[in-house]
Write a protein that holds these residues in place. Structure first.
Motif, PDB file in Angstrom:
ATOM      1  N   ALA A  94      48.045  34.427  22.671  1.00  0.00           N
ATOM      2  CA  ALA A  94      47.816  35.276  24.293  1.00  0.00           C
ATOM      3  C   ALA A  94      46.569  35.719  23.928  1.00  0.00           C
ATOM      4  CB  ALA A  94      48.720  35.786  25.067  1.00  0.00           C
ATOM      5  N   ASP A  95      45.904  35.926  23.487  1.00  0.00           N
ATOM      6  CA  ASP A  95      45.483  36.955  22.914  1.00  0.00           C
ATOM      7  C   ASP A  95      43.779  36.519  22.585  1.00  0.00           C
ATOM      8  OD1 ASP A  95      46.818  39.817  23.134  1.00  0.00           O
ATOM      9  OD2 ASP A  95      47.031  39.048  21.492  1.00  0.00           O
ATOM     10  N   LEU A 135      35.180  29.893  35.657  1.00  0.00           N
ATOM     11  CA  LEU A 135      35.278  29.630  36.937  1.00  0.00           C
ATOM     12  C   LEU A 135      36.366  29.139  37.463  1.00  0.00           C
ATOM     13  CD1 LEU A 135      34.637  31.027  39.719  1.00  0.00           C
ATOM     14  CD2 LEU A 135      32.853  29.337  40.344  1.00  0.00           C
ATOM     15  N   TYR A 136      37.585  29.100  37.648  1.00  0.00           N
ATOM     16  CA  TYR A 136      38.867  28.292  37.982  1.00  0.00           C
ATOM     17  C   TYR A 136      39.535  28.205  39.494  1.00  0.00           C
ATOM     18  CZ  TYR A 136      38.599  28.613  32.900  1.00  0.00           C
ATOM     19  OH  TYR A 136      37.632  29.292  31.893  1.00  0.00           O
ATOM     20  N   PRO A 137      40.091  27.455  39.906  1.00  0.00           N
ATOM     21  CA  PRO A 137      40.417  26.662  40.663  1.00  0.00           C
ATOM     22  C   PRO A 137      42.222  27.522  40.890  1.00  0.00           C
ATOM     23  CG  PRO A 137      40.442  24.574  39.984  1.00  0.00           C
ATOM     24  CD  PRO A 137      39.790  25.676  39.089  1.00  0.00           C
ATOM     25  N   LEU A 138      42.210  28.128  42.005  1.00  0.00           N
ATOM     26  CA  LEU A 138      43.682  29.100  42.385  1.00  0.00           C
ATOM     27  C   LEU A 138      44.529  27.811  42.338  1.00  0.00           C
ATOM     28  CD1 LEU A 138      43.442  32.299  43.094  1.00  0.00           C
ATOM     29  CD2 LEU A 138      44.292  31.590  41.156  1.00  0.00           C
ATOM     30  N   ASP A 139      43.763  27.357  43.444  1.00  0.00           N
ATOM     31  CA  ASP A 139      45.332  26.214  44.269  1.00  0.00           C
ATOM     32  C   ASP A 139      45.127  24.481  43.539  1.00  0.00           C
ATOM     33  OD1 ASP A 139      45.257  28.423  47.242  1.00  0.00           O
ATOM     34  OD2 ASP A 139      43.072  26.864  47.294  1.00  0.00           O
ATOM     35  N   ASP A 140      45.049  24.660  42.959  1.00  0.00           N
ATOM     36  CA  ASP A 140      45.216  22.934  41.632  1.00  0.00           C
ATOM     37  C   ASP A 140      45.420  24.145  40.561  1.00  0.00           C
ATOM     38  OD1 ASP A 140      45.107  20.889  41.003  1.00  0.00           O
ATOM     39  OD2 ASP A 140      43.056  19.968  41.395  1.00  0.00           O
ATOM     40  N   SER A 141      46.365  24.420  40.651  1.00  0.00           N
ATOM     41  CA  SER A 141      47.180  25.060  39.038  1.00  0.00           C
ATOM     42  C   SER A 141      46.258  23.584  37.619  1.00  0.00           C
ATOM     43  CB  SER A 141      48.248  25.850  38.586  1.00  0.00           C
ATOM     44  OG  SER A 141      49.339  24.954  38.921  1.00  0.00           O
ATOM     45  N   ASP A 142      47.112  23.116  37.790  1.00  0.00           N
ATOM     46  CA  ASP A 142      46.886  21.422  36.587  1.00  0.00           C
ATOM     47  C   ASP A 142      45.818  21.076  36.596  1.00  0.00           C
ATOM     48  OD1 ASP A 142      49.821  21.050  36.878  1.00  0.00           O
ATOM     49  OD2 ASP A 142      49.460  19.127  38.082  1.00  0.00           O
ATOM     50  N   GLN A 143      44.547  21.252  37.805  1.00  0.00           N
ATOM     51  CA  GLN A 143      43.085  20.924  37.116  1.00  0.00           C
ATOM     52  C   GLN A 143      42.379  22.474  36.257  1.00  0.00           C
ATOM     53  OE1 GLN A 143      40.410  21.348  40.240  1.00  0.00           O
ATOM     54  NE2 GLN A 143      38.149  20.830  38.973  1.00  0.00           N
ATOM     55  N   GLU A 174      46.516  37.012  30.287  1.00  0.00           N
ATOM     56  CA  GLU A 174      45.594  37.476  31.973  1.00  0.00           C
ATOM     57  C   GLU A 174      45.736  36.289  32.805  1.00  0.00           C
ATOM     58  OE1 GLU A 174      42.621  40.457  32.304  1.00  0.00           O
ATOM     59  OE2 GLU A 174      44.077  42.124  31.089  1.00  0.00           O
ATOM     60  N   VAL A 175      44.928  35.500  32.753  1.00  0.00           N
ATOM     61  CA  VAL A 175      44.594  34.255  33.179  1.00  0.00           C
ATOM     62  C   VAL A 175      45.799  33.605  33.607  1.00  0.00           C
ATOM     63  CG1 VAL A 175      43.169  32.036  33.166  1.00  0.00           C
ATOM     64  CG2 VAL A 175      42.387  33.872  32.233  1.00  0.00           C
ATOM     65  N   ILE A 176      47.251  33.217  32.248  1.00  0.00           N
ATOM     66  CA  ILE A 176      48.241  32.709  33.114  1.00  0.00           C
ATOM     67  C   ILE A 176      48.315  34.057  33.856  1.00  0.00           C
ATOM     68  CG2 ILE A 176      50.028  31.927  31.938  1.00  0.00           C
ATOM     69  CD1 ILE A 176      47.270  30.390  31.209  1.00  0.00           C
ATOM     70  N   ARG A 189      39.436  31.112  44.206  1.00  0.00           N
ATOM     71  CA  ARG A 189      38.512  30.870  42.941  1.00  0.00           C
ATOM     72  C   ARG A 189      38.930  32.222  41.795  1.00  0.00           C
ATOM     73  NH1 ARG A 189      33.832  31.406  46.086  1.00  0.00           N
ATOM     74  NH2 ARG A 189      33.941  33.244  45.203  1.00  0.00           N
ATOM     75  N   LEU A 190      39.538  31.816  40.746  1.00  0.00           N
ATOM     76  CA  LEU A 190      39.617  32.225  39.934  1.00  0.00           C
ATOM     77  C   LEU A 190      39.023  32.709  38.595  1.00  0.00           C
ATOM     78  CD1 LEU A 190      41.817  34.205  37.770  1.00  0.00           C
ATOM     79  CD2 LEU A 190      42.193  32.483  37.404  1.00  0.00           C
ATOM     80  N   GLU A 191      38.527  33.965  39.257  1.00  0.00           N
ATOM     81  CA  GLU A 191      36.599  33.727  38.198  1.00  0.00           C
ATOM     82  C   GLU A 191      37.065  34.943  36.771  1.00  0.00           C
ATOM     83  OE1 GLU A 191      31.925  35.323  39.192  1.00  0.00           O
ATOM     84  OE2 GLU A 191      33.268  34.868  40.624  1.00  0.00           O
ATOM     85  N   VAL A 192      36.697  34.334  35.827  1.00  0.00           N
ATOM     86  CA  VAL A 192      37.326  34.959  34.359  1.00  0.00           C
ATOM     87  C   VAL A 192      35.704  36.234  33.518  1.00  0.00           C
ATOM     88  CG1 VAL A 192      38.830  35.174  32.104  1.00  0.00           C
ATOM     89  CG2 VAL A 192      38.836  34.043  34.909  1.00  0.00           C
TER      90      VAL A 192
END
Length: 315
Positions: free
Chosen positions: A273-274, A280-288, A253-255, A243-246
């Protein structure tokens, strides 16, 4: 990253990928589309190494894809490459940048992960190690100490107790010493971040600055100074579960986090960029994840092809 630096970075990634000999037909088509989309792209490719003739250089042919992609994420070496004079970026320099003298090629005993890969390891002393995607670490254990040399990327380690041998993680910015604890270390381009989960660690920067970091704290430091000491947000190790929790972080930074999990080019316009975001984003499905970002921010995500995606302001 300024616009010109971003183009140089993208060109370097394409050239390394093509040179690996593992490029797919789709990736080759993506490169051709990128190269012809903007005159600057072709110009920088030519300045870097005499155009595509560089890709036939026998000194570089066949270097593994993951080794080359690790190379482009090695902070100190990547800075040397991007900040160098394009007029002298020829075959000799690229060979050097991809050589062992810059720490880019695998070393004996090195542990590493590829794009989109997380791996768990058990070290010889029983410590548990998890590497994030595109990470490299070299264990150097002897009778006096247990040392992990983090070359690039991010690790989480749960240290086995051994009072006779201190446990040390080293980056280009300094050393972190513990006896028995659990912590996370990320080496960035300009600084290292330490996130304490249990117990405490003493940090000594390359320049000699010292700081003890307690459980629940995270420290950012560079080679000379302690930059900040803060309380943990509680999501720093979410990547271990994919998971990518931001929380209130810039889009850039997310990209950067997504790049570890995606082949090809993710281009972010400096105009967006700023932008700050939380989620909360899935790391293993970058398209989503990219689709979710497009729905929540004033941005337009353009898939030129599966290996080249650009993020621009929404018109």
């Amino acid at each position: 990253m300024r616009a010109d630096e971003a183009v140089i970075d993208e060109a370097a990634q394409w050239m390394a990928l093509l040179q690996s000999g593992e490029v797919s037909l789709g990736e080759r088509a993506a490169f051709d589309a990128w190269r012809t989309a903007d005159p600057r792209h072709q110009q920088i490719i030519e300045q870097m190494g005499g155009g595509l003739n560089l890709l036939r250089n026998p000194s570089l042919r066949g270097l593994p894809r993951n080794s080359l992609l690790h190379s482009l994420n090695a902070p100190s070496s990547r800075r040397r490459f991007i900040s160098g004079s394009l007029s002298v970026l020829g075959v000799a320099l690229l060979v050097g940048l991809l050589g062992r003298r810059y720490g880019w090629l695998p070393e004996a005993g090195e542990l590493a992960t590829g794009t989109g890969e997380r791996r768990d390891f058990t070290l010889e002393d029983g410590s548990a190690l998890t590497l994030n995607a595109r990470s490299r670490v070299l264990p150097l254990f002897d009778a006096h100490q247990r040392l992990l040399a983090l070359r690039s990327g991010e690790l989480l380690v749960d240290v086995a107790k051994d009072p006779a041998r201190p446990f040390v993680v080293e980056t280009e910015h300094g050393r972190m010493r513990a006896l028995g604890t659990k912590f996370l270390v990320e080496q960035g381009e300009d600084a290292t971040r330490l996130v304490m989960l249990h117990s405490q660690v003493e940090v000594v920067t390359s320049g000699g600055a010292r700081q003890v970091v307690e459980a629940g704290e995270n420290l950012l430091f560079n080679s000379q100074n302690i930059l900040s000491l803060q309380r943990n947000k509680g999501h720093e190790s979410a990547w271990v579960q994919g998971r990518l929790e931001v929380r209130d972080r810039p889009l850039s930074e997310v990209i950067d986090s997504l790049r570890r999990y995606r082949r090809g080019i993710l281009h972010v316009s400096p105009e967006v960029a700023d932008l700050r975001l939380s989620g909360l984003y899935p790391l293993d499905d970058s398209d989503q994840t990219l689709q979710l970002l497009e729905h929540s921010l004033p941005i337009r995500v353009t898939w030129h092809n599966p290996y080249w995606v650009s993020i621009e302001p929404r018109s």
